[in-house]
Design a protein around this motif. Structure first.
Motif, PDB file in Angstrom:
ATOM      1  N   ILE A  23       0.837  -1.201   0.000  1.00 36.93           N
ATOM      2  CA  ILE A  23       0.000   0.000   0.000  1.00 36.93           C
ATOM      3  C   ILE A  23       0.870   1.248   0.000  1.00 36.93           C
ATOM      4  CG2 ILE A  23      -1.703   1.309   1.348  1.00 36.93           C
ATOM      5  CD1 ILE A  23      -2.761  -1.430   2.350  1.00 36.93           C
ATOM      6  N   ARG A  24       1.966   1.209   0.780  1.00 32.11           N
ATOM      7  CA  ARG A  24       2.881   2.356   0.810  1.00 32.11           C
ATOM      8  C   ARG A  24       3.468   2.652  -0.558  1.00 32.11           C
ATOM      9  NH1 ARG A  24       8.266   3.519   0.877  1.00 32.11           N
ATOM     10  NH2 ARG A  24       8.776   1.339   0.519  1.00 32.11           N
ATOM     11  N   SER A  25       3.898   1.609  -1.249  1.00 28.92           N
ATOM     12  CA  SER A  25       4.620   1.812  -2.508  1.00 28.92           C
ATOM     13  C   SER A  25       3.704   1.973  -3.712  1.00 28.92           C
ATOM     14  CB  SER A  25       5.592   0.651  -2.750  1.00 28.92           C
ATOM     15  OG  SER A  25       4.889  -0.579  -2.832  1.00 28.92           O
ATOM     16  N   ASP A  26       2.518   1.323  -3.694  1.00 34.45           N
ATOM     17  CA  ASP A  26       1.682   1.285  -4.898  1.00 34.45           C
ATOM     18  C   ASP A  26       0.297   1.892  -4.719  1.00 34.45           C
ATOM     19  OD1 ASP A  26       3.799  -0.017  -6.040  1.00 34.45           O
ATOM     20  OD2 ASP A  26       2.920  -2.009  -5.931  1.00 34.45           O
ATOM     21  N   GLY A  27      -0.032   2.361  -3.498  1.00 30.01           N
ATOM     22  CA  GLY A  27      -1.366   2.893  -3.278  1.00 30.01           C
ATOM     23  C   GLY A  27      -1.638   4.171  -4.056  1.00 30.01           C
ATOM     24  N   PRO A  28      -2.919   4.501  -4.298  1.00 24.65           N
ATOM     25  CA  PRO A  28      -4.112   3.733  -3.915  1.00 24.65           C
ATOM     26  C   PRO A  28      -4.174   2.396  -4.659  1.00 24.65           C
ATOM     27  CG  PRO A  28      -4.683   6.014  -4.485  1.00 24.65           C
ATOM     28  CD  PRO A  28      -3.278   5.778  -4.947  1.00 24.65           C
ATOM     29  N   ILE A  29      -4.561   1.359  -3.939  1.00 24.02           N
ATOM     30  CA  ILE A  29      -4.601   0.014  -4.507  1.00 24.02           C
ATOM     31  C   ILE A  29      -5.755  -0.744  -3.854  1.00 24.02           C
ATOM     32  CG2 ILE A  29      -2.953  -0.858  -2.797  1.00 24.02           C
ATOM     33  CD1 ILE A  29      -1.805  -2.688  -5.000  1.00 24.02           C
ATOM     34  N   SER A  30      -6.379  -1.629  -4.627  1.00 24.96           N
ATOM     35  CA  SER A  30      -7.530  -2.366  -4.113  1.00 24.96           C
ATOM     36  C   SER A  30      -7.085  -3.624  -3.376  1.00 24.96           C
ATOM     37  CB  SER A  30      -8.457  -2.758  -5.263  1.00 24.96           C
ATOM     38  OG  SER A  30      -7.828  -3.732  -6.088  1.00 24.96           O
ATOM     39  N   ARG A  31      -7.993  -4.171  -2.567  1.00 27.24           N
ATOM     40  CA  ARG A  31      -7.721  -5.421  -1.880  1.00 27.24           C
ATOM     41  C   ARG A  31      -7.445  -6.540  -2.883  1.00 27.24           C
ATOM     42  NH1 ARG A  31     -11.255  -2.436   0.983  1.00 27.24           N
ATOM     43  NH2 ARG A  31     -11.318  -2.532   3.282  1.00 27.24           N
ATOM     44  N   ALA A  32      -8.229  -6.563  -3.955  1.00 27.30           N
ATOM     45  CA  ALA A  32      -8.057  -7.620  -4.961  1.00 27.30           C
ATOM     46  C   ALA A  32      -6.691  -7.537  -5.624  1.00 27.30           C
ATOM     47  CB  ALA A  32      -9.162  -7.528  -6.017  1.00 27.30           C
ATOM     48  N   GLU A  33      -6.240  -6.308  -5.895  1.00 27.80           N
ATOM     49  CA  GLU A  33      -4.940  -6.140  -6.546  1.00 27.80           C
ATOM     50  C   GLU A  33      -3.810  -6.507  -5.587  1.00 27.80           C
ATOM     51  OE1 GLU A  33      -2.585  -5.589  -9.828  1.00 27.80           O
ATOM     52  OE2 GLU A  33      -4.781  -5.640  -9.694  1.00 27.80           O
ATOM     53  N   ILE A  34      -3.983  -6.190  -4.295  1.00 23.92           N
ATOM     54  CA  ILE A  34      -2.987  -6.600  -3.297  1.00 23.92           C
ATOM     55  C   ILE A  34      -2.868  -8.123  -3.278  1.00 23.92           C
ATOM     56  CG2 ILE A  34      -2.456  -6.703  -0.830  1.00 23.92           C
ATOM     57  CD1 ILE A  34      -3.800  -3.948  -0.564  1.00 23.92           C
ATOM     58  N   ALA A  35      -4.002  -8.797  -3.258  1.00 24.06           N
ATOM     59  CA  ALA A  35      -3.987 -10.268  -3.249  1.00 24.06           C
ATOM     60  C   ALA A  35      -3.305 -10.815  -4.491  1.00 24.06           C
ATOM     61  CB  ALA A  35      -5.417 -10.795  -3.144  1.00 24.06           C
ATOM     62  N   LYS A  36      -3.593 -10.210  -5.632  1.00 25.22           N
ATOM     63  CA  LYS A  36      -3.010 -10.674  -6.896  1.00 25.22           C
ATOM     64  C   LYS A  36      -1.492 -10.495  -6.903  1.00 25.22           C
ATOM     65  CE  LYS A  36      -3.184  -9.714 -11.881  1.00 25.22           C
ATOM     66  NZ  LYS A  36      -3.823  -8.861 -12.926  1.00 25.22           N
ATOM     67  N   GLN A  37      -1.025  -9.327  -6.437  1.00 28.55           N
ATOM     68  CA  GLN A  37       0.402  -9.019  -6.530  1.00 28.55           C
ATOM     69  C   GLN A  37       1.225  -9.699  -5.434  1.00 28.55           C
ATOM     70  OE1 GLN A  37       1.477  -4.907  -7.103  1.00 28.55           O
ATOM     71  NE2 GLN A  37      -0.305  -4.476  -8.379  1.00 28.55           N
ATOM     72  N   THR A  38       0.612  -9.959  -4.280  1.00 28.50           N
ATOM     73  CA  THR A  38       1.351 -10.572  -3.175  1.00 28.50           C
ATOM     74  C   THR A  38       1.167 -12.078  -3.091  1.00 28.50           C
ATOM     75  OG1 THR A  38      -0.481 -10.266  -1.620  1.00 28.50           O
ATOM     76  CG2 THR A  38       1.137  -8.468  -1.799  1.00 28.50           C
ATOM     77  N   LEU A  40      -1.233 -13.534  -1.738  1.00 30.65           N
ATOM     78  CA  LEU A  40      -1.986 -13.884  -0.540  1.00 30.65           C
ATOM     79  C   LEU A  40      -3.439 -14.134  -0.926  1.00 30.65           C
ATOM     80  CD1 LEU A  40      -0.587 -11.153   1.902  1.00 30.65           C
ATOM     81  CD2 LEU A  40       0.004 -13.588   1.882  1.00 30.65           C
ATOM     82  N   THR A  41      -4.145 -14.928  -0.136  1.00 29.84           N
ATOM     83  CA  THR A  41      -5.537 -15.213  -0.464  1.00 29.84           C
ATOM     84  C   THR A  41      -6.402 -13.987  -0.185  1.00 29.84           C
ATOM     85  OG1 THR A  41      -6.116 -16.007   1.737  1.00 29.84           O
ATOM     86  CG2 THR A  41      -5.195 -17.625   0.189  1.00 29.84           C
ATOM     87  N   PRO A  42      -7.472 -13.770  -0.947  1.00 27.27           N
ATOM     88  CA  PRO A  42      -8.349 -12.628  -0.695  1.00 27.27           C
ATOM     89  C   PRO A  42      -8.876 -12.560   0.739  1.00 27.27           C
ATOM     90  CG  PRO A  42      -8.813 -13.540  -2.858  1.00 27.27           C
ATOM     91  CD  PRO A  42      -7.834 -14.481  -2.201  1.00 27.27           C
ATOM     92  N   PRO A  43      -9.294 -13.676   1.394  1.00 24.66           N
ATOM     93  CA  PRO A  43      -9.731 -13.572   2.788  1.00 24.66           C
ATOM     94  C   PRO A  43      -8.620 -13.096   3.727  1.00 24.66           C
ATOM     95  CG  PRO A  43     -10.518 -15.619   1.824  1.00 24.66           C
ATOM     96  CD  PRO A  43      -9.550 -15.034   0.854  1.00 24.66           C
ATOM     97  N   THR A  44      -7.381 -13.576   3.481  1.00 26.84           N
ATOM     98  CA  THR A  44      -6.259 -13.128   4.303  1.00 26.84           C
ATOM     99  C   THR A  44      -6.043 -11.632   4.158  1.00 26.84           C
ATOM    100  OG1 THR A  44      -5.134 -15.260   4.191  1.00 26.84           O
ATOM    101  CG2 THR A  44      -3.771 -13.351   4.677  1.00 26.84           C
ATOM    102  N   VAL A  45      -6.056 -11.156   2.909  1.00 25.88           N
ATOM    103  CA  VAL A  45      -5.878  -9.726   2.665  1.00 25.88           C
ATOM    104  C   VAL A  45      -6.997  -8.931   3.326  1.00 25.88           C
ATOM    105  CG1 VAL A  45      -5.877  -7.922   0.889  1.00 25.88           C
ATOM    106  CG2 VAL A  45      -4.569 -10.029   0.528  1.00 25.88           C
TER     107      VAL A  45
END
Length: 405
Positions: A23-38, A40-45
């Motif tokens: 979020i610090r480096s790429d925000g604004p960013i969505s939860r779905a995009e965080i899950a995709k790039q990291t 991590l599973t969507p529920p975890t995010v």
């Protein structure tokens, strides 16, 4: 809302830190995009983002573009201007203080002189006054301050936050972390000043994007911060980077450390000033005499300024300094072969005059043509670069899963 100052342990997990840094480096960013790039599973995010929102360190900022005509995602970004970090640069002659937000933007900067012949308690009191003055000015926002980073002149015990030996101040065993955590009730990290400058360059300046970079601070002394594979390198006894005590001339002047011909006896600010005074004493003309009220006020920074104004004596002195530094940096490149070397400190104000002399010396001495292409650049962080690097000690604690060590 849960306060961030009490939430460092909450932050210190791999997944939370990965999300927060994304979020610090790429925000604004969505939860779905965080899950995709990291990966991590969507529920975890979703669960971890909820916890981060509760601390106030991130906020929901806007609606993003919908995918396939579906519901627009909520975007997340760092709540950067809602929390602050204090960085101190405890140098041989001045204490520089910076207050920054979580985006690394300086909000307040100031400096004060450090008297000579002071005691440990007197130095700690001077540092305490600097922090207290900021906290008093922003007392309505006191809970928004989350940490204090200290860049300390000399050898530092990083684990315990103790200034082991500050040669120019003639002080030892300064319990900075213990005193400041008890006084201010927030996280305190203490590090050698050259290493925090390297950390600052890595986060905010010329070192960003380089995994192997050395930052050399040339002022009243000479020290280096070494980053290898993206991490600060210490050595077993915390003295990695003390390149000012690399022997360049075994018959050279005696150093504060007791040895002879150390690099800083030839290329640091006091050595430049001493050579300037020697030349002036034998009748060499220079604008330096018009730049100071007393010749004893000449230092490396003033010589650098005069050199940039075309003063022939000062140009000679800076070029000679560049040759000495070039020899030292050649040794570093042969030993560690970094991607880049960054030059900071007051002497670096000489700019291209200094860098060109360094590069010319390195070019003559390095053993391979490829190594001769090592990038040598000037620090971009300015006078408060070391204080900003001290702030980065807290950034590392907050935005990475484990300590930078």
């Amino acid at each position: 809302m849960q306060g961030l100052r009490g939430s460092f342990q909450l932050m210190k997990s791999l997944n939370r830190s990965v999300i927060l840094n994304k979020i610090r480096s790429d925000g604004p960013i969505s939860r779905a995009e965080i899950a995709k790039q990291t990966k991590l599973t969507p529920p975890t995010v979703s669960n971890l983002v909820k916890e981060l929102l509760n601390t106030g360190i991130i906020v929901e900022s806007s609606q993003g573009e919908s995918v396939g005509g579906g519901r627009k995602p909520t975007m997340l970004e760092l709540n950067a201007n809602n929390f602050y970090i204090i960085g101190l640069d405890v140098g041989p002659t001045h204490l520089r203080t910076v207050m920054s937000d979580l985006a690394g933007n300086p909000v307040e900067t100031f400096k004060s002189a450090i008297p000579s012949n002071l005691t440990n308690d007197e130095l700690l009191d001077l540092m305490r006054q600097a922090v207290s003055s900021i906290l008093e000015k922003y007392k309505k926002d006191k809970d928004k301050f989350i940490g204090i980073g200290v860049g300390m002149h000399g050898v530092v015990d990083v684990n315990n936050g103790v200034g082991l030996f500050a040669p120019s101040l003639k002080l030892s065993d300064i319990p900075i972390k213990e005193v400041f955590e008890e006084e201010f009730h927030m996280i305190v990290k203490v590090e050698n000043d050259a290493r925090v400058l390297a950390l600052g360059e890595s986060w905010f300046g010329q070192g960003n994007g380089s995994k192997n970079v050395i930052t050399v601070n040339v002022g009243r002394g000479i020290g280096a911060g070494i980053i290898l594979d993206g991490k600060l390198f210490y050595g077993k006894h915390f003295i990695a980077g003390e390149i000012g005590h690399m022997t360049i001339d075994i018959g050279g002047p005696r150093c504060d450390c007791g040895n002879f011909g150390c690099l800083q006896t030839l290329a640091a600010g006091p050595a430049i000033a001493e050579r300037a005074l020697k030349e002036l004493s034998i009748g060499r003309e220079s604008m330096l005499t018009d730049m100071v009220e007393n010749l004893d006020d000449i230092d490396g920074k003033i010589v650098s300024m005069a050199a940039n104004q075309g003063d022939p004596l000062s140009i000679d002195l800076i070029q000679q300094t560049g040759r000495y530094l070039g020899i030292g940096l050649t040794n570093l490149i042969h030993t560690l072969n970094p991607d880049k070397i960054i030059i900071g400190g007051g002497v670096a104000d000489a700019g291209d005059l200094l860098l060109s002399s360094i590069k010319e010396t390195i070019n003559k001495r390095l053993i391979t043509n490829a190594a001769k292409e090592t990038d040598i650049v000037r620090s971009s962080l300015g006078e408060y670069g070391t204080a900003m690097g001290a702030s980065a000690l807290i950034f590392v604690e907050l935005f990475t899963a484990s300590s930078y060590r």
